[in-house]
Design a protein around this motif. Structure first.
Motif, PDB file in Angstrom:
ATOM      1  N   LEU A 191       0.823  -1.205   0.000  1.00  0.00           N
ATOM      2  CA  LEU A 191       0.000   0.000   0.000  1.00  0.00           C
ATOM      3  C   LEU A 191       0.862   1.261   0.000  1.00  0.00           C
ATOM      4  O   LEU A 191       0.535   2.255  -0.644  1.00  0.00           O
ATOM      5  CB  LEU A 191      -0.937  -0.004   1.214  1.00  0.00           C
ATOM      6  CG  LEU A 191      -2.102  -1.009   1.141  1.00  0.00           C
ATOM      7  CD1 LEU A 191      -2.809  -1.116   2.492  1.00  0.00           C
ATOM      8  CD2 LEU A 191      -3.091  -0.600   0.058  1.00  0.00           C
TER       9      LEU A 191
ATOM     10  N   LYS B 198       2.087   1.736  -3.494  1.00  0.00           N
ATOM     11  CA  LYS B 198       0.998   2.259  -4.311  1.00  0.00           C
ATOM     12  C   LYS B 198       0.790   3.737  -4.030  1.00  0.00           C
ATOM     13  O   LYS B 198       0.597   4.548  -4.926  1.00  0.00           O
ATOM     14  CB  LYS B 198      -0.262   1.460  -3.974  1.00  0.00           C
ATOM     15  CG  LYS B 198      -1.510   1.872  -4.682  1.00  0.00           C
ATOM     16  CD  LYS B 198      -2.558   0.783  -4.471  1.00  0.00           C
ATOM     17  CE  LYS B 198      -3.931   1.241  -4.880  1.00  0.00           C
ATOM     18  NZ  LYS B 198      -4.424   2.387  -4.135  1.00  0.00           N
TER      19      LYS B 198
ATOM     20  N   ASN C 212       0.547   7.239  -6.303  1.00  0.00           N
ATOM     21  CA  ASN C 212      -0.574   8.174  -6.255  1.00  0.00           C
ATOM     22  C   ASN C 212      -0.131   9.575  -5.870  1.00  0.00           C
ATOM     23  O   ASN C 212      -0.689  10.569  -6.341  1.00  0.00           O
ATOM     24  CB  ASN C 212      -1.630   7.672  -5.258  1.00  0.00           C
ATOM     25  CG  ASN C 212      -2.531   6.615  -5.888  1.00  0.00           C
ATOM     26  OD1 ASN C 212      -2.645   6.548  -7.105  1.00  0.00           O
ATOM     27  ND2 ASN C 212      -3.155   5.796  -5.069  1.00  0.00           N
TER      28      ASN C 212
ATOM     29  N   LEU D 232      -9.607   1.782  -2.593  1.00  0.00           N
ATOM     30  CA  LEU D 232      -8.290   1.148  -2.486  1.00  0.00           C
ATOM     31  C   LEU D 232      -7.180   2.192  -2.450  1.00  0.00           C
ATOM     32  O   LEU D 232      -6.062   1.895  -2.038  1.00  0.00           O
ATOM     33  CB  LEU D 232      -8.077   0.188  -3.661  1.00  0.00           C
ATOM     34  CG  LEU D 232      -9.120  -0.929  -3.789  1.00  0.00           C
ATOM     35  CD1 LEU D 232      -8.822  -1.803  -5.001  1.00  0.00           C
ATOM     36  CD2 LEU D 232      -9.160  -1.774  -2.530  1.00  0.00           C
ATOM     37  N   ASP D 233      -7.498   3.409  -2.874  1.00  0.00           N
ATOM     38  CA  ASP D 233      -6.506   4.484  -2.819  1.00  0.00           C
ATOM     39  C   ASP D 233      -6.402   5.109  -1.428  1.00  0.00           C
ATOM     40  O   ASP D 233      -5.568   5.980  -1.203  1.00  0.00           O
ATOM     41  CB  ASP D 233      -6.840   5.587  -3.838  1.00  0.00           C
ATOM     42  CG  ASP D 233      -6.344   5.222  -5.241  1.00  0.00           C
ATOM     43  OD1 ASP D 233      -5.682   4.164  -5.374  1.00  0.00           O
ATOM     44  OD2 ASP D 233      -6.600   5.978  -6.183  1.00  0.00           O
TER      45      ASP D 233
ATOM     46  N   GLU E 276      -4.838   4.404   1.020  1.00  0.00           N
ATOM     47  CA  GLU E 276      -3.823   3.455   1.467  1.00  0.00           C
ATOM     48  C   GLU E 276      -3.601   3.478   2.974  1.00  0.00           C
ATOM     49  O   GLU E 276      -3.439   2.442   3.613  1.00  0.00           O
ATOM     50  CB  GLU E 276      -2.484   3.736   0.765  1.00  0.00           C
ATOM     51  CG  GLU E 276      -2.475   3.397  -0.713  1.00  0.00           C
ATOM     52  CD  GLU E 276      -2.715   4.608  -1.582  1.00  0.00           C
ATOM     53  OE1 GLU E 276      -2.979   5.698  -1.035  1.00  0.00           O
ATOM     54  OE2 GLU E 276      -2.655   4.469  -2.820  1.00  0.00           O
ATOM     55  N   ASP E 277      -3.618   4.691   3.565  1.00  0.00           N
ATOM     56  CA  ASP E 277      -3.292   4.788   4.989  1.00  0.00           C
ATOM     57  C   ASP E 277      -4.398   4.204   5.866  1.00  0.00           C
ATOM     58  O   ASP E 277      -4.159   3.892   7.032  1.00  0.00           O
ATOM     59  CB  ASP E 277      -3.072   6.264   5.378  1.00  0.00           C
ATOM     60  CG  ASP E 277      -1.838   6.831   4.713  1.00  0.00           C
ATOM     61  OD1 ASP E 277      -0.969   6.022   4.297  1.00  0.00           O
ATOM     62  OD2 ASP E 277      -1.737   8.059   4.589  1.00  0.00           O
TER      63      ASP E 277
ATOM     64  N   LEU F 157      -6.887   1.873   4.665  1.00  0.00           N
ATOM     65  CA  LEU F 157      -7.574   0.715   4.097  1.00  0.00           C
ATOM     66  C   LEU F 157      -7.669  -0.443   5.084  1.00  0.00           C
ATOM     67  O   LEU F 157      -8.723  -1.074   5.228  1.00  0.00           O
ATOM     68  CB  LEU F 157      -6.851   0.277   2.821  1.00  0.00           C
ATOM     69  CG  LEU F 157      -7.576  -0.754   1.969  1.00  0.00           C
ATOM     70  CD1 LEU F 157      -8.934  -0.225   1.540  1.00  0.00           C
ATOM     71  CD2 LEU F 157      -6.742  -1.118   0.756  1.00  0.00           C
ATOM     72  N   LEU F 158      -6.582  -0.700   5.775  1.00  0.00           N
ATOM     73  CA  LEU F 158      -6.601  -1.867   6.669  1.00  0.00           C
ATOM     74  C   LEU F 158      -7.504  -1.611   7.866  1.00  0.00           C
ATOM     75  O   LEU F 158      -8.176  -2.524   8.345  1.00  0.00           O
ATOM     76  CB  LEU F 158      -5.175  -2.231   7.093  1.00  0.00           C
ATOM     77  CG  LEU F 158      -4.301  -2.693   5.902  1.00  0.00           C
ATOM     78  CD1 LEU F 158      -2.884  -3.012   6.360  1.00  0.00           C
ATOM     79  CD2 LEU F 158      -4.917  -3.902   5.195  1.00  0.00           C
ATOM     80  N   GLU F 159      -7.562  -0.351   8.322  1.00  0.00           N
ATOM     81  CA  GLU F 159      -8.483  -0.059   9.425  1.00  0.00           C
ATOM     82  C   GLU F 159      -9.937  -0.154   8.946  1.00  0.00           C
ATOM     83  O   GLU F 159     -10.809  -0.656   9.669  1.00  0.00           O
ATOM     84  CB  GLU F 159      -8.229   1.322  10.026  1.00  0.00           C
ATOM     85  CG  GLU F 159      -9.180   1.556  11.207  1.00  0.00           C
ATOM     86  CD  GLU F 159      -8.931   2.828  11.989  1.00  0.00           C
ATOM     87  OE1 GLU F 159      -8.061   3.617  11.601  1.00  0.00           O
ATOM     88  OE2 GLU F 159      -9.638   3.004  13.004  1.00  0.00           O
ATOM     89  N   ILE F 160     -10.174   0.304   7.738  1.00  0.00           N
ATOM     90  CA  ILE F 160     -11.534   0.177   7.184  1.00  0.00           C
ATOM     91  C   ILE F 160     -11.939  -1.293   7.157  1.00  0.00           C
ATOM     92  O   ILE F 160     -13.051  -1.659   7.536  1.00  0.00           O
ATOM     93  CB  ILE F 160     -11.591   0.783   5.762  1.00  0.00           C
ATOM     94  CG1 ILE F 160     -11.421   2.298   5.835  1.00  0.00           C
ATOM     95  CG2 ILE F 160     -12.906   0.429   5.064  1.00  0.00           C
ATOM     96  CD1 ILE F 160     -11.157   2.962   4.498  1.00  0.00           C
ATOM     97  N   ALA F 161     -11.003  -2.128   6.748  1.00  0.00           N
ATOM     98  CA  ALA F 161     -11.302  -3.563   6.673  1.00  0.00           C
ATOM     99  C   ALA F 161     -11.552  -4.148   8.062  1.00  0.00           C
ATOM    100  O   ALA F 161     -12.224  -5.161   8.199  1.00  0.00           O
ATOM    101  CB  ALA F 161     -10.151  -4.297   5.993  1.00  0.00           C
TER     102      ALA F 161
END
Lengths: 169, 434, 674, 319
Positions: free
Chosen positions: B142, B145, B149, D39-40, D42-43, D45-49
C-alpha cells in the motif's frame, strides 16, 4: 318556539334575555338585535360524550358554548375520529347552519358536561333574511370565528412542532 | 479423464479484475470447444462522446474510460494531437509526462500485484484476509501504491483523472520543491519495489509454458512509455501511428468488446511481459539488475503466471526513473507551448500499464474531433487470454472442478485485464451492415 | 509627524532589511509572484519580491503587467493590494480550535487549542487597508466578550511593516472609507517606496529597534516630500465619495428594495467577496475524527454568509434565497457592523470588486440603492462617524450578555436518562464546576462529545450539583446525545447567553408560552417562579405540542395544573378521540383568559412562527412589547460570538440573546431571510 | 432513533459495542475509478477492513455476497434493462444505499446521449438490435431507487470518502458541504482563474469537495462534482458571455459556454438546462464515426500463431 332538543340535551332555559349578557357573542351586540336573537335561543345541557352535530349531515342549529368543552372531530379512515379543535365557553359551533348547503364540516362532541345556547338553523336563517340589523350585528362575529379557525388551520398546516429530519442523514 | 465427456467451467463474475466479465469454457472429450472471456460491462459510447469536442476536452473525456489508467488515455491522446499539430514540447514537459506515467505504473502495478494478484498465489480471497496473516507485506504494498498516487497528485491534482495535461504541455507545472518533497517516499518505494521482485520471483506458479507472439513499443534510449516504435516478436516494426497496418479489430459473438488480432488472424500479447521481453535492454539499470537477480527473464516470456514478476520489475523501473526525473527537474518558464490546431489525422500509441494503447482521431477544419478509434490493451489481449485458456485447460481437467476453475480465473487475472477499458467501445463497433 | 524622524533605506540594503526581519527565527511573509497573481508568501530575500511588476484591477479582473522601463522599473511594491492580503497570516482559513477525546478512564476531555505552532511572523508590505482591517479584526476577535485564542496568539508577536501605496487601482476606495492610503495604524514601521530606496518611519518601539540595528541615515527633505507627494497623488487618484453617505441608514431603510433582486440575478453567491474581504471573520467548525470515534478535532474553517449551510438550523434555513445572502453581507458590512463593533466592516480595499468573478461592484450597488431609496429617517445617526454611531448603539442596541466569556469546557457526567417523548430525552448531569452551577434560566451550554458537532442545548433545570438538558433528536449530534446512558461524560461550555429577565416579571402577572421543545428553556423559569411564588401576581402557563404523545414533562405539568396558584393550559395540534384535552393552536387559548395585559410580562419560546403569532395575539391583549420576551434560534457554531453564524441585524443571537424582548426585535421577526 | 451504522466501538455510557457493519461495493456503467478510490485510501484501508465487514467488492475480493448490506456503495449509471432490475434488488438488500461518483449521482458523461440518438443509433448499427441491450440514455441511480446519501465527483474525493466511512463508523452525519468550489479555492489562497486569466470556470456553480484542484492547476473548474445548491448558472453564463476589457477569453459564444456545461455532470438538471438553452452539446453521431471501422466477425477459440519473424510485415510507415 320549536323544540331543538334533537341532540339529546336537556333544555334549561329558553328566551331568557337577561341571561345572555355574559356570553361574548351576545354581549357585543346592540340591545335590539340581541334581544330578538335571545328570543329564539334555547339553552341545553349535555352529558360528556354526546355528539350533537355530525360531519356531512345537515346542521340543525348554531350554538354558542356557555360552559364546558366541545371537540370538533373529523373521520379519517385509518385513524378513526381525529380531534382537530376544541371549543370553550364563548366559542361558536355550527356556523354551517347559515352557509349553504348547510352541511356540517365536522362532528361536534361534548368532552365534559357542557351547556350550549342553541338557535335552530332554519329559524336563524329566516331571522337573518328578515332582520338586517340583527344580521349586520351577528354575521361579522360568525365570520370572525371562521377567519380565526382558518388562520389557526394554516399555522397548523405548517406543522411547526414537527421534528426536522430526525434521521441523521 | 476423471470427468464425463462434457465439461463446463464457468465463473459468472470475475473478481479482482477491473470491470465486469465472466469466463466460459466448454471441453468435449478433452477438446476445448469454447474458451470465452465474456464481457458484459455496459457500453458508454466514448468514441461518439468525443465527437465535436476540442482536443483538450478529449484529453479530459478519454481519461474517464478507465479509472485505473486514466493517464494512459491522456498520454495517447495528447501525443496524437501534438503529432498532428507538430508541437515541440519543452524537454521538462516531456520528462514530467514520463513522471506522470511512472506514477500511474506504480499505482496500477502495485494495486495489481498486492491487492489483486498476490492473494491468488498465497491462497486468500483478498488482500484484506492476506493482511491478517501478512500485514507487513500488504502494508508495504500500500505504501508503494501510495508513492505512485502521490506523484500523480503533485503533477495532476489527483490520482484518478488528473487535470493538468493539455496539448502543448501542462496547465501548471510544479515547483521544484514540490517534487523534491516526494523523494523520501520514492526512495522507500524503490526499496519496496526491489523487495517485491524478490517476493514475486519466489512465488510458486503453476507450470504452463507456451510461446506467445509479443507486441510492445520500443525506443533506442528509453524504456517505452510515450515514444518509440511498435515492434513484435515476429518482426513488426512500425511507427506509432501505423498500428492499423499490422493489426485489426474483429468482432466475436460472445463478447460485448471487440478483440484485436494480428493481420494474419492470430492473437498477440501486450503488457509488462511483452515489454520486458522486447525492450528489456532499456530498463533502468537498477531494474535490469533486479531482473537478472530474479532469474525470471525467460519464464516471464513463456509463463503467463509469471507476469507478476514482470510487474514487479517494472515497479522498480518506474520508481528508479521517477527519482532520476525528480532530480533533474527544473521548472520551465512556461508550462505549455502555444499550439496552432490544424485538421487531419492524429494517431499515436503509448504504453499503458497493461500494454500498448492506440488512439486515432480525425480532426476537422473547425478544430474539433470528427471521428475516433481507441484500441485499449485489454481489447487486444482478449484473444491472447482465450488462446491461453484453451491451451491451459487440458492440463487441469483432472483437478476438482472448483480448483480447476480457480486456476483458470487466476490465469485470467495474470493479464490484469481492464474490462472497463475494453468494453467502452463495444457496441459502437458492431457494424455488420454493408 | 516630524520629518527628521524619517530615515532612508537604499534599495541595495533591502536584503539586509529582510534579514533583520527574520532575526530571532521570524517567518517573513511578503508579496511574491505566483500563478499570475501577487500573493503573500514566505520570502527570504529581496529577489522574492515582485520587483518590476504591477497590477491593474477592475471589477472581475486583476491583470499582472510589467512596469515600464525606467528608473522606477525595479520597484517591488508598485501595485495596489495583493490578492489575499494578510488575513491568511493572522486568521488562517483553517486552524484547529478544539480537541475532544474520550480519556482512558472514560471521561471526556475538551481542550481549546491556541495557535499550534507559535512561531513569530513578520509581515512585509501590509497596506493601509490591510492594517485598518487588522484593527477591525482586533475589535471582533479580541475586544469582544470572548477572545479567539488562536487569533490572539498570532497577533501578539506580529511584526508589521506597512507600505504606503504609490498607486491606486480602479477598485480602490480607502480614501472614501477613511482608512488610507496613508498608514496610520497597526504597523511597526512604515515604508514609502521611491525609485532607489525607501523612506522609513518607525511607529513603535519594535520598529525603532529594527531601524536602529540597520544604522540607516536620515532621509533628505526632498526625498521625504517626494514620498509624501506620492501618497497624496494616490489619494487624489482615488478621489472620495465612492459610496453614498450614510450607507448604514441607506441599507437598513431599504431592506425590501427591488435592487436586491436585480443583484441576485447577477450574483452567483460564490462567496469570493466574503473570503477575500479582509474583515470578514465568519467561520464554521469542521469535525475531524478517527474511525473509532474516540477523539476528534474541531477545525475552525472560513465560512461565508453566501453558503446554504450558513443559516441552516434543525427546522430549515433562514436564508434560502441568494438575494437574502447578498443583502445579509452588504447590510452587515456597511450597516450593522457599526452597531456591533462601532466601525464600518468595509475598509475600502476593493478586493470584493476585483475578485468577483462576475464583476459586481459594491460601490455601484450602494449608489443604485441611494438613487432610488426610500427617504431616510433623519433621526438615525449618520454613518461614517464612529463616535456618533457608537453612542446611538449604546442606547438602542447595547449587547447585554456577559462582559467576558470563558471558552473552556468542563466535564459533566450523565447520572440519569429520562425519555420524554419518542424523540426527546432529558439528561440529568452532575458537575462540580461552580460556573455552570451559577447558570440562570434561559441560558444554554455547548455540548461536546468526541466525533460530533458541538450543539447548543438549553438548560432545562438547575440542581445544586448539576443541571438537566432536554434534547430533541434533530440531527446526528443531538440524536447521539439522546442515546447516552448513565455514566457517560460530556464537555460543557457555558452557561452562555442572556437569561430570561425574571426581574422584569416581579410583581406583575406572568404569561409563559411554550411550544414543542420550547418548553425546555422555560422550565427553569417555572421552577424559579414556583420557588418564589409570592413575588409574582397571576401566573399562567400555556403549552402547545404537536400531539398528546409529544408533550414534555407530562407529570410535572399535571402536578402544576392542580395547584390553585397557577393556571395551566395545554393544547395539541391534533389528537385522536382518546384525548379529551384541548386541541388547537396555542394562541387560541388566550382569548378567554388573559385580561390584565398591560400588567403582564410574557416569556415565550417555541418555533419562530409560533412566537410571532403569540406575540401578535398577546400584543392585541395589551401586553407591552418591552415586557414580551422570546428566544431566537439561529445556527450557533461557537456560542460565544466569534463565528458569526448567528448574526442577526445588529446582534449575535448567542451572545446578545438568545432572549430578546419583542421591542428589541421590532419588525425584524417579519422580514424574510434576515 | 436509530442513526447511522455504528462500528465496533465501546465508549462508557455510550451503549454497547455493536457488530461490524456489513459493507458492499457494486458497480454499473462506469470507469471503476470511484471504487478504486477506496483502495486508494492506502493509509486507512486496513483499518476500514477491520471496522467494516467487506462482504461484496468484486474489484478487490473473491468473496461474494448478495446481501443484506448495512451500507452499499453504488458506482456507475443505470444503462441497461438488467441494471434496472438489479438496482431494485440491491436496494431491497441495503439498509443504506450511498451512490458514489458522477455516473451514479448524475448519469455521468454517457448520460448526454438522448433517446432519439439512441434509437437511431440502434437501428442504424445493429443487424440484430437485441444484441446489445442498453437504455436510451444512462441514468443516475436515484432515477430508479431511493438513495440515502451521495458522494459527488468524477472521481469522488478520497477525503470525502473517508469522511463518509468515518461518519458511518461513529454514527454521525457526514460533513459534505453543498457550497461552491470557490470557497475551497479561496481558503487555499488560489488566485481566481476567471479574474487573473479570463478563463471560464464553473467553480461558482459547482459543488465543492475536490479541493479546488483545477484552479490550483490554473485551469477553470469543469464541474465534475455537479451543480451546487442555488446554482446561478444564468448569472455565470451572462458573465462569460460579456466581454470585459483586457480579458480576452471571456466574451464567449453561447455554444462554447453551453459546451462547458456539457461535461461529466452535464446531465444534471441545472447544467443540462444551460446546454439545452444555449446549445453546445456535441451531437452524437447517428452512424459509427470510427476512424477505422472494425473487421469482420471471427468465431471459435483462437490459438497462438507463429512467432518467427515474418517478411510479410510492413515495416515502414506509409506517410
Amino acid at each position: 318556539m320549536r323544540n331543538v332538543n334533537r341532540a339529546g340535551g336537556e333544555a334549561t332555559a329558553q328566551g331568557d334575555r337577561a341571561s345572555y349578557s355574559e356570553i361574548p357573542i351576545f354581549a357585543s351586540m346592540p340591545p335590539g338585535p340581541r334581544d330578538r336573537l335571545a328570543d329564539v335561543v334555547t339553552r341545553l345541557e349535555f352529558e360528556p360524550g354526546v355528539t350533537f352535530m355530525n360531519e356531512g349531515e345537515v346542521t340543525a342549529s348554531l350554538a354558542v358554548v356557555v360552559r364546558g368543552r366541545v371537540g370538533l372531530r373529523m373521520r379519517v379512515p385509518e385513524r378513526g375520529g381525529v380531534t382537530i379543535l376544541t371549543l370553550e365557553a364563548g366559542d361558536i359551533v355550527g356556523w354551517s347552519a347559515i352557509v349553504a348547503p348547510y352541511r356540517a364540516t365536522t362532528s361536534a362532541t361534548t368532552l365534559e358536561a357542557t351547556e350550549l345556547a342553541i338557535v335552530d338553523a332554519e329559524t336563524l336563517r329566516s331571522l337573518l333574511a328578515d332582520d338586517c340589523e340583527l344580521a349586520a350585528a351577528l354575521l361579522p362575529q360568525i365570520l370572525d370565528t371562521v377567519v380565526k379557525r382558518l388562520a389557526a388551520t394554516r399555522v397548523q398546516l405548517l406543522d411547526l412542532f414537527q421534528g426536522s429530519e430526525i434521521n441523521a442523514w | 479423464m476423471g470427468h464425463g465427456g462434457d465439461l463446463r467451467f464457468q465463473v459468472e463474475n470475475l473478481t479482482r479484475v477491473e470491470g465486469e466479465g465472466s469466463l466460459h469454457l466448454r471441453v468435449r472429450d478433452g477438446v476445448v470447444e469454447e474458451a470465452h472471456l465474456e464481457i458484459f460491462e455496459a457500453p458508454r459510447y466514448f468514441e461518439a462522446l468525443v465527437v465535436g469536442r476540442t482536443p483538450d476536452e478529449v484529453i479530459d473525456i478519454v481519461a474517464r474510460i478507465c479509472g485505473i489508467c486514466p493517464v494512459a488515455y491522456q498520454m495517447s491522446a495528447v501525443h496524437a494531437f501534438e503529432s498532428l499539430f507538430e508541437v515541440e514540447v519543452h524537454p521538462q514537459v516531456a520528462a514530467l509526462r514520463r513522471l506522470l506515467y511512472c506514477g500511474e505504473w506504480i499505482e496500477s502495478h502495485a494495486l495489481h500485484v498486492y491487492l489483486l494478484h498476490a492473494p491468488d498465489f498465497l491462497g486468500y480471497p483478498s488482500a484484506v484476509e492476506l493482511a491478517r496473516d501478512h500485514r507487513d507485506l500488504v502494508a508495504g504494498g500500500l505504501r508503494l501504491k501510495k508513492a505512485g498516487n502521490q506523484l500523480l497528485s503533485i503533477l495532476g491534482g489527483r490520482p484518478i483523472h488528473p487535470v493538468s495535461v493539455k496539448v502543448g504541455g501542462f496547465s501548471r507545472m510544479p515547483r521544484r520543491s514540490e517534487l523534491v518533497a516526494l523523494r523520501p517516499s520514492l526512495e522507500e518505494a524503490l526499496e519496496l519495489a526491489l523487495a517485491t521482485v524478490e517476493v514475486t520471483a519466489g512465488l510458486d506458479t503453476p507450470s504452463f509454458d507456451r510461446v506467445p507472439r509479443l507486441v510492445s513499443m520500443k525506443h533506442p534510449t528509453e524504456y517505452p512509455l510515450n515514444h518509440g516504435r511498435i515492434v513484435s516478436s515476429d518482426g513488426v516494426d512500425l511507427a506509432l501511428s501505423d498500428w492499423g497496418r499490422a493489426f485489426q479489430e474483429v468482432q466475436v459473438p460472445w463478447s460485448n468488446a471487440l478483440q484485436a488480432r494480428a493481420k494474419d488472424g492470430y492473437p498477440y500479447l501486450l503488457g509488462p511481459s511483452a515489454r520486458i521481453s522486447l525492450a528489456g535492454d532499456q530498463l533502468h539499470p537498477i531494474a535490469r539488475e533486479a531482473l537478472a537477480r530474479s532469474g525470471a527473464l525467460e519464464s516471464i516470456r513463456t509463463n503467463p503466471y509469471r507476469s507478476i514478476v514482470a510487474r514487479a520489475v517494472e515497479l522498480v523501473h518506474a520508481t528508479a526513473e521517477a527519482l532520476d526525473i525528480v532530480d533533474a527537474y527544473e521548472r520551465p518558464a512556461r508550462p505549455a507551448t502555444p499550439v496552432t490546431p490544424r485538421s487531419g489525422v492524429a494517431a499515436w500509441a503509448t504504453e499503458a500499464p497493461r500494454g500498448l494503447l492506440f488512439h486515432r482521431y480525425v480532426v476537422g477544419e473547425d478544430g474539433k474531433v470528427a471521428a475516433a478509434t481507441i484500441v485499449p490493451p485489454t481489447s487486444q489481449n482478449q484473444a491472447a487470454i482465450e488462446a491461453d485458456l484453451a491451451a491451459f485447460a487440458p492440463r487441469i481437467l483432472d483437478l476438482p472442478i472448483g480448483e480447476a476453475t480457480h486456476r483458470l480465473e487466476q490465469l485470467i487475472r495474470s493479464y490484469d485485464p481492464c474490462i472497463s477499458c475494453a468494453t467502452h467501445f463495444l457496441d459502437l463497433r458492431v457494424d455488420r451492415s454493408p | 509627524m516630524v520629518i527628521d524622524d524619517r530615515l532612508f533605506l537604499p534599495r541595495e540594503r533591502l536584503d539586509d532589511f529582510i534579514a533583520s526581519l527574520a532575526n530571532g527565527g521570524r517567518r517573513v511573509v511578503g508579496p511574491t509572484l505566483d500563478d499570475g497573481a501577487i500573493v503573500m508568501a514566505d520570502i527570504e530575500r529581496a529577489d522574492d519580491l515582485p520587483a518590476g511588476w504591477t497590477l491593474e484591477s477592475a471589477p472581475g479582473r486583476v491583470a499582472l503587467s510589467r512596469l515600464p522601463d525606467g528608473l522606477g522599473s525595479r520597484r517591488a511594491f508598485q501595485y495596489p493590494v495583493t490578492g489575499d492580503g494578510i488575513k491568511q497570516i493572522t486568521f488562517p482559513s483553517r486552524v484547529d480550535s478544539l480537541t475532544v477525546e474520550t480519556t482512558p478512564e472514560g471521561g471526556t476531555a475538551v481542550r481549546v487549542v491556541a495557535q499550534a505552532e507559535a512561531e513569530p511572523v513578520a509581515i512585509l508590505g501590509a497596506r493601509a487597508c490591510d492594517l485598518a482591517a487588522l484593527a477591525v479584526h482586533d475589535r471582533v476577535l479580541i475586544e469582544g466578550p470572548a477572545t479567539d485564542p488562536d487569533y490572539a496568539s498570532r497577533r501578539k508577536d506580529l511584526l508589521v511593516i506597512g507600505v504606503e501605496c504609490a498607486v491606486a487601482g480602479s477598485t480602490c476606495f480607502c480614501a472614501t472609507m477613511g482608512t488610507g492610503p496613508e498608514v496610520t495604524t497597526g504597523a511597526d514601521l512604515v515604508l514609502s517606496e521611491l525609485d532607489d530606496g525607501f523612506v522609513v518611519r518607525s511607529t513603535t518601539v519594535a520598529g525603532e529597534r529594527l531601524v536602529t540595528g540597520l544604522g540607516l541615515t536620515p532621509a533628505k527633505p526632498e526625498v521625504v516630500s517626494q514620498a509624501d507627494g506620492q501618497v497624496a497623488a494616490t489619494r487624489a487618484a482615488m478621489g472620495e465619495g465612492a459610496i453614498p453617505d450614510r450607507a448604514r441608514e441607506l441599507l437598513l431603510a431599504n431592506l425590501e428594495h427591488p435592487r436586491w433582486d436585480a443583484i441576485a440575478e447577477r450574483c452567483v453567491s460564490c462567496a469570493n467577496c466574503t473570503l477575500v474581504c479582509p474583515t470578514c471573520f465568519c467561520t464554521g467548525q469542521v469535525v475531524r475524527s478517527g474511525m473509532d470515534g474516540r477523539a476528534s478535532t474541531s477545525v475552525r474553517t472560513w465560512d461565508s454568509c453566501f453558503t446554504e449551510g450558513f443559516a441552516q438550523v434543525a427546522g430549515g434555513n433562514f436564508r434560502s434565497r441568494p438575494r437574502d445572502r447578498y443583502r445579509q453581507w452588504l447590510t452587515h458590512k456597511f450597516g450593522t457592523w457599526w452597531d456591533q463593533f462601532g466601525t464600518s466592516g468595509c475598509v475600502g480595499c476593493g478586493r470584493c470588486i476585483a475578485w468577483c468573478p462576475v464583476g459586481i461592484d459594491v460601490r455601484q450597488e450602494l449608489t443604485a440603492l441611494a438613487n432610488s431609496s426610500v427617504p431616510l429617517p433623519d433621526t438615525l445617526p449618520a454613518a461614517q462617524s464612529v463616535e456618533r454611531s457608537r453612542a446611538a448603539g449604546a442606547a438602542a442596541h447595547a449587547p447585554v450578555g456577559p462582559d467576558t466569556i470563558q471558552l473552556d469546557f468542563v466535564e459533566a457526567t450523565v447520572t440519569e436518562v429520562r425519555p420524554e417523548t419518542a424523540d426527546t430525552t432529558t439528561l440529568r448531569l452532575t458537575t462540580t464546576d461552580p460556573g455552570l452551577l451559577r447558570g440562570l434560566p434561559g441560558q444554554f451550554v455547548m455540548v461536546a462529545v468526541p466525533a460530533f458537532a458541538i450543539p447548543p442545548i438549553s438548560i432545562s433545570r438547575f440542581h445544586p450539583d448539576g443541571l438537566e438538558l432536554t434534547i430533541r433528536s434533530a440531527g446526528a449530534a443531538t440524536s447521539f446525545l439522546t442515546r447516552l446512558r448513565p455514566g457517560a461524560t460530556l464537555g460543557l461550555r457555558g452557561p452562555l447567553g442572556r437569561p430570561w429577565p425574571l426581574h422584569d416579571a416581579e410583581g406583575r402577572d406572568v404569561v409563559i408560552v411554550g411550544g414543542g421543545i420550547g418548553l425546555a428553556p422555560l422550565r427553569p423559569v417555572i421552577d424559579a417562579i414556583i420557588r418564589d411564588r409570592d413575588r409574582f401576581a397571576d401566573v399562567r402557563l400555556y403549552i402547545g405540542a404537536r400531539t398528546p404523545r409529544d408533550r414534555l414533562f407530562v407529570e410535572e405539568i399535571d402536578a402544576l395544573a392542580i395547584r390553585d396558584d397557577l393556571i395551566v393550559r395545554v393544547t395539541v395540534d391534533r389528537a385522536g378521540p382518546e384525548w379529551l384535552g384541548r386541541v388547537g393552536i396555542v394562541t387560541q387559548l388566550f382569548s378567554s383568559v388573559v385580561g390584565t395585559g398591560a400588567d403582564a410580562t410574557a416569556f415565550i419560546c417555541g418555533p419562530e412562527r409560533m412566537m410571532g403569532a403569540t406575540a401578535d395575539t398577546l400584543g392585541d391583549l395589551g401586553i407591552p412589547p418591552e415586557h414580551m420576551w422570546l428566544t431566537l434560534e439561529r445556527r450557533m457554531e461557537c456560542g460565544v460570538g466569534l463565528c458569526g453564524h448567528c448574526q442577526m441585524g445588529s446582534r449575535f443571537v448567542c451572545r446578545d440573546g438568545p432572549v430578546f424582548s419583542v421591542a428589541e426585535l421590532g419588525s425584524k421577526l417579519q422580514i424574510e431571510g434576515l | 432513533m436509530d442513526v447511522g451504522v455504528r462500528a465496533a466501538v465501546a465508549i462508557p455510557g455510550h451503549g454497547p459495542a455493536p457488530r461490524r457493519p456489513r459493507i458492499g461495493v457494486v458497480k454499473f456503467a462506469s470507469c471503476d475509478g470511484c471504487q478504486l478510490t477506496i483502495l486508494d485510501l492506502e493509509d486507512d484501508l486496513l483499518e476500514i477492513a477491520e471496522r467494516f465487514e467487506i462482504v461484496e467488492f468484486a474489484e478487490a475480493t473473491s468473496r461474494r455476497s448478495s446481501g443484506p448490506f448495512d451500507v452499499l456503495l453504488v458506482e456507475g449509471s443505470i444503462s441497461t434493462p438488467e441494471q434496472v432490475v438489479e438496482i431494485a434488488r440491491l436496494r431491497a438488500e441495503a439498509r443504506r444505499l450511498v451512490v458514489i461518483g458522477a455516473c451514479a449521482t448524475a448519469g455521468g458523461i454517457q448520460a448526454l446521449r438522448t433517446a432519439a440518438e439512441h434509437e437511431a443509433f440502434r437501428e442504424a448499427v445493429y443487424p440484430v438490435p437485441a444484441y446489445v441491450d442498453s437504455l436510451a440514455t444512462a441514468h443516475p441511480v436515484a432515477d430508479y431507487v431511493q438513495v440515502d446519501a451521495e458522494l459527488r465527483g468524477c472521481p469522488i474525493d478520497p477525503r470525502q470518502l473517508l469522511e463518509l466511512l468515518t461518519s458511518l463508523s461513529v454514527g454521525r452525519r457526514p460533513q459534505l458541504p453543498d457550497q461552491a468550489v470557490c470557497l475551497e479555492c479561496k481558503r487555499r489562497g488560489i488566485p481566481c482563474v476567471v479574474v487573473v486569466d479570463g478563463q471560464p470556470c464553473l467553480g461558482p456553480v459547482t459543488r465543492t469537495g475536490c479541493g479546488a484542484i483545477c484552479p490550483a492547476f490554473r485551469r477553470g473548474c469543469y464541474g465534475c462534482f455537479g451543480p451546487r445548491e442555488a446554482a446561478n448558472t444564468a448569472g455565470l453564463v451572462a458573465a462569460f458571455g460579456a466581454a470585459r476589457p483586457g480579458v480576452d477569453q471571456l466574451g464567449m459564444s453561447a455554444v462554447d459556454i453551453g459546451r462547458l456545461f456539457a461535461g461529466f455532470t452535464g446531465a444534471a438538471p441545472a447544467f443540462r438546462s444551460v446546454t439545452v438553452s444555449l446549445g453546445g452539446r456535441p451531437p452524437m453521431p447517428l452512424r459509427p464515426t470510427l476512424a477505422s471501422p472494425p473487421e469482420t466477425l471471427v468465431d471459435g477459440p483462437p490459438a497462438w500463431g507463429p512467432v518467427d519473424a515474418s517478411p510479410a510485415h510492413p515495416t515502414e510507415s506509409e506517410d
